[in-house]
Design a protein around this motif. Structure first.
Motif, PDB file in Angstrom:
ATOM      1  N   UNK A 296     153.878  72.871 -26.035  1.00  0.00           N
ATOM      2  CA  UNK A 296     154.452  72.423 -24.770  1.00  0.00           C
ATOM      3  C   UNK A 296     153.386  72.471 -23.684  1.00  0.00           C
ATOM      4  N   UNK A 297     153.758  71.967 -22.505  1.00  0.00           N
ATOM      5  CA  UNK A 297     152.806  71.981 -21.388  1.00  0.00           C
ATOM      6  C   UNK A 297     152.595  73.390 -20.852  1.00  0.00           C
ATOM      7  N   UNK A 298     153.386  74.338 -21.334  1.00  0.00           N
ATOM      8  CA  UNK A 298     153.234  75.721 -20.883  1.00  0.00           C
ATOM      9  C   UNK A 298     152.418  76.560 -21.876  1.00  0.00           C
ATOM     10  N   UNK A 299     151.881  75.929 -22.910  1.00  0.00           N
ATOM     11  CA  UNK A 299     151.164  76.661 -23.949  1.00  0.00           C
ATOM     12  C   UNK A 299     149.798  76.042 -24.204  1.00  0.00           C
ATOM     13  N   UNK A 300     148.856  76.893 -24.618  1.00  0.00           N
ATOM     14  CA  UNK A 300     147.533  76.427 -25.014  1.00  0.00           C
ATOM     15  C   UNK A 300     147.586  75.853 -26.427  1.00  0.00           C
ATOM     16  N   UNK A 301     146.825  74.800 -26.615  1.00  0.00           N
ATOM     17  CA  UNK A 301     146.602  74.260 -27.960  1.00  0.00           C
ATOM     18  C   UNK A 301     145.315  74.903 -28.486  1.00  0.00           C
ATOM     19  N   UNK A 302     145.404  75.619 -29.611  1.00  0.00           N
ATOM     20  CA  UNK A 302     144.263  76.330 -30.185  1.00  0.00           C
ATOM     21  C   UNK A 302     143.692  75.528 -31.358  1.00  0.00           C
ATOM     22  N   UNK A 303     142.400  75.204 -31.255  1.00  0.00           N
ATOM     23  CA  UNK A 303     141.734  74.402 -32.273  1.00  0.00           C
ATOM     24  C   UNK A 303     140.468  75.101 -32.735  1.00  0.00           C
ATOM     25  N   UNK A 304     140.064  74.818 -33.969  1.00  0.00           N
ATOM     26  CA  UNK A 304     138.843  75.413 -34.513  1.00  0.00           C
ATOM     27  C   UNK A 304     138.150  74.410 -35.427  1.00  0.00           C
ATOM     28  N   UNK A 334     135.638  77.528 -31.830  1.00  0.00           N
ATOM     29  CA  UNK A 334     137.058  77.526 -31.483  1.00  0.00           C
ATOM     30  C   UNK A 334     137.204  77.245 -29.992  1.00  0.00           C
ATOM     31  N   UNK A 335     138.236  76.482 -29.646  1.00  0.00           N
ATOM     32  CA  UNK A 335     138.517  76.149 -28.253  1.00  0.00           C
ATOM     33  C   UNK A 335     140.028  76.147 -28.033  1.00  0.00           C
ATOM     34  N   UNK A 336     140.430  76.405 -26.779  1.00  0.00           N
ATOM     35  CA  UNK A 336     141.830  76.317 -26.360  1.00  0.00           C
ATOM     36  C   UNK A 336     141.920  75.319 -25.206  1.00  0.00           C
ATOM     37  N   UNK A 337     143.010  74.557 -25.206  1.00  0.00           N
ATOM     38  CA  UNK A 337     143.182  73.551 -24.150  1.00  0.00           C
ATOM     39  C   UNK A 337     144.665  73.434 -23.824  1.00  0.00           C
ATOM     40  N   UNK A 338     144.983  73.274 -22.536  1.00  0.00           N
ATOM     41  CA  UNK A 338     146.374  73.106 -22.113  1.00  0.00           C
ATOM     42  C   UNK A 338     146.535  71.719 -21.481  1.00  0.00           C
ATOM     43  N   UNK A 339     147.484  70.974 -22.021  1.00  0.00           N
ATOM     44  CA  UNK A 339     147.768  69.633 -21.522  1.00  0.00           C
ATOM     45  C   UNK A 339     148.773  69.716 -20.365  1.00  0.00           C
ATOM     46  N   UNK A 340     148.690  68.789 -19.424  1.00  0.00           N
ATOM     47  CA  UNK A 340     149.574  68.802 -18.259  1.00  0.00           C
ATOM     48  C   UNK A 340     150.769  67.880 -18.420  1.00  0.00           C
ATOM     49  N   UNK A 341     150.725  67.007 -19.427  1.00  0.00           N
ATOM     50  CA  UNK A 341     151.827  66.070 -19.644  1.00  0.00           C
ATOM     51  C   UNK A 341     152.169  66.021 -21.125  1.00  0.00           C
ATOM     52  N   UNK A 342     153.455  65.791 -21.406  1.00  0.00           N
ATOM     53  CA  UNK A 342     153.862  65.566 -22.780  1.00  0.00           C
ATOM     54  C   UNK A 342     153.258  64.269 -23.292  1.00  0.00           C
ATOM     55  N   UNK A 343     153.009  64.226 -24.582  1.00  0.00           N
ATOM     56  CA  UNK A 343     152.466  63.019 -25.175  1.00  0.00           C
ATOM     57  C   UNK A 343     151.810  63.307 -26.511  1.00  0.00           C
ATOM     58  N   UNK A 344     151.342  62.259 -27.167  1.00  0.00           N
ATOM     59  CA  UNK A 344     150.597  62.383 -28.423  1.00  0.00           C
ATOM     60  C   UNK A 344     149.126  62.141 -28.118  1.00  0.00           C
TER      61      UNK A 344
END
Length: 494
Positions: A296-304, A334-344
């Motif tokens: 969600x827009x309230x959570x970080x996306x964790x990638x590696x 590894x990186x974390x990113x938070x999106x501000x809008x819903x989407x793909x």
């Protein structure tokens, strides 16, 4: 000047220590340093019976720092600079052959051979070298055999005589580094493990016809491979090295038409059976992975990222998160990113190894912010045991059509909250409207004994969806007053 052994014999006669009439075998002719046997031509081979050999008071200790019992001596004056090898093959027991230089009483060790194992060393023209054979750990041996010969250096010992690599793959066994040397202006690679300036080297040269990445590897613990560009020893530019600790080797970019110099240098880790291998490097491979399917827009996306075939060199990665955010290259995996809008979104990484190989990988990321909530939990104010009455749960949703939304109804009992029903319905998104989940409950005699009943409702979404704001996903009712079941008399009265 009389020798120490001569003085000892005279003293023994004066003290009556030698019994008249008893025969004693004479020590070998070369029993003393001053009577050492000259080696006038090479190759040289000899055999000496050391049974009666003695030790002079000023004999140096042997090469394992034991007193040099039963020593015999040889010497050779080198006619020219070169590599020489001395062996004691065929000698009895643990004979130790010390190679020395200097003068009597001030001899310096050059090295040691025995038993059987050869010792290879360098002689300087005009310098005299002494060879002292003495007992080792295992006691006296009668027979001593020795051979000394001049050795030819390995063919590619010098930079100018480098062995040409004509095609890949290429392999070469580790050379006999005792027959190699270091030239005066040779470079060395202090950044690599186990090497030092002046240790023996051999050389190879390779000129690729196409630009390619070349993988260098030394199997087993072995020497160090230094890679250079340049036309002479004094103008070489170091491109890196392959350490003995680099079990999967290292790769280098070789440009078509350029000549590359490969220096194999002896290291403390060199093994007799090491092999140098050169081949075309495998492509760099990078895999991008994420922890969750949906955020969600309230959570970080964790990638590696995970890199393969990097060959002990750093890999820098550029991150493009697909929403206009691009991070500069770094070695972070590894990186974390938070999106501000819903989407793909599509996250793409571009990896670059130190030698210039590149690889890309991408992964889809779905950002979908779900939010359902229990707007109302409607329960009856009172009831009697045996009554069946409705319990309604109203669910709100303002974002997406949530298919299969589940509400579970609980009642407090002897063992805490116990489930009394589950319903699953689709909940459309609407700014005002609510969806009612209709339950009914039959009150029990136990409820009447307690005098009240409390209800609890929870709402949840089916996987992989999850509620981004879950604090309103649960509601607990006020108590319903519960009386005993009505009797016939009370029913008539009513």
């Amino acid at each position: 000047m009389p020798s120490w052994r001569s003085i000892a014999v005279v003293a023994a006669l004066a003290l009556g220590m030698i019994t008249p009439g008893v025969a004693h075998a004479a020590p070998p002719a070369n029993d003393d340093f001053d009577a050492s046997t000259p080696i006038t031509s090479l190759p040289f081979t000899t055999q000496v019976d050391r049974t009666e050999a003695t030790r002079a008071l000023d004999d140096p200790k042997n090469c394992v720092q034991w007193p040099a019992e039963g020593s015999v001596w040889f010497h050779h004056t080198a006619a020219e600079d070169g590599i020489y090898r001395v062996t004691t093959d065929g000698s009895d027991l643990d004979v130790k052959l010390s190679v020395l230089s200097g003068t009597r009483g001030e001899l310096q060790s050059v090295g040691c051979s025995g038993p059987g194992g050869p010792f290879t060393f360098r002689m300087t023209a005009g310098q005299t070298y002494y060879f002292m054979a003495a007992d080792g750990y295992d006691g006296r041996g009668a027979t001593f055999k020795m051979s000394l010969q001049r050795m030819a250096p390995v063919a590619n010992d010098d930079f100018a005589n480098a062995q040409q690599v004509t095609s890949l793959p290429f392999s070469a066994p580790q050379p006999d580094f005792t027959l190699a040397s270091a030239e005066p202006d040779e470079p060395w690679t202090p950044a690599c493990t186990g090497v030092r300036e002046g240790t023996p080297t051999v050389w190879y040269t390779y000129t690729p016809t196409t630009t390619q990445w070349v993988h260098g590897q030394i199997n087993n613990s072995g020497p160090v491979l230094g890679v250079y560009e340049g036309s002479s020893l004094t103008d070489l530019r170091n491109l890196g090295c392959v350490n003995p600790s680099y079990y999967d080797g290292r790769s280098f970019q070789f440009v078509a038409g350029r000549t590359y110099r490969l220096q194999l240098q002896y290291s403390f880790f060199s093994a007799d059976n090491a092999t140098l291998r050169l081949s075309e490097a495998a492509p760099l491979q990078t895999s991008l992975s994420r922890v969750f399917d949906e955020r969600s827009i309230f959570q970080d996306v964790n990638l590696s990222v995970y890199h393969q075939n990097q060959y002990n060199q750093p890999v820098s990665t550029e991150w493009d998160f697909g929403d206009g955010t691009v991070l500069p290259p770094s070695t972070d995996t590894a990186k974390s990113h938070r999106y501000t809008k819903d989407g793909s979104y599509t996250v793409t990484v571009k990896a670059t190894s130190e030698d210039g190989r590149t690889a890309t990988s991408s992964s889809p990321v779905v950002v979908k912010t779900h939010d359902v909530g229990i707007a109302k939990l409607a329960t009856p104010g009172s009831a009697r045991a045996g009554d069946q009455k409705p319990v309604n749960v109203q669910v709100s949703n303002t974002r997406y059509l949530e298919k299969g939304t589940t509400v579970t109804l609980y009642k407090w009992g002897e063992y805490g909250w116990q489930s009394i029903g589950t319903l699953s319905l689709d909940v459309p998104a609407h700014p005002i409207r609510k969806v009612t989940f209709p339950f009914s409950y039959t009150f029990t005699a136990e409820d009447a004994v307690r005098g009240k009943a409390n209800f609890r409702a929870t709402v949840s979404l089916p996987y992989p969806a999850f509620d981004a704001l879950p604090l309103d996903n649960e509601a607990i009712s006020t108590a319903t007053t519960v009386r005993p079941a009505a009797t016939a008399a009370s029913a008539t009265a009513n």
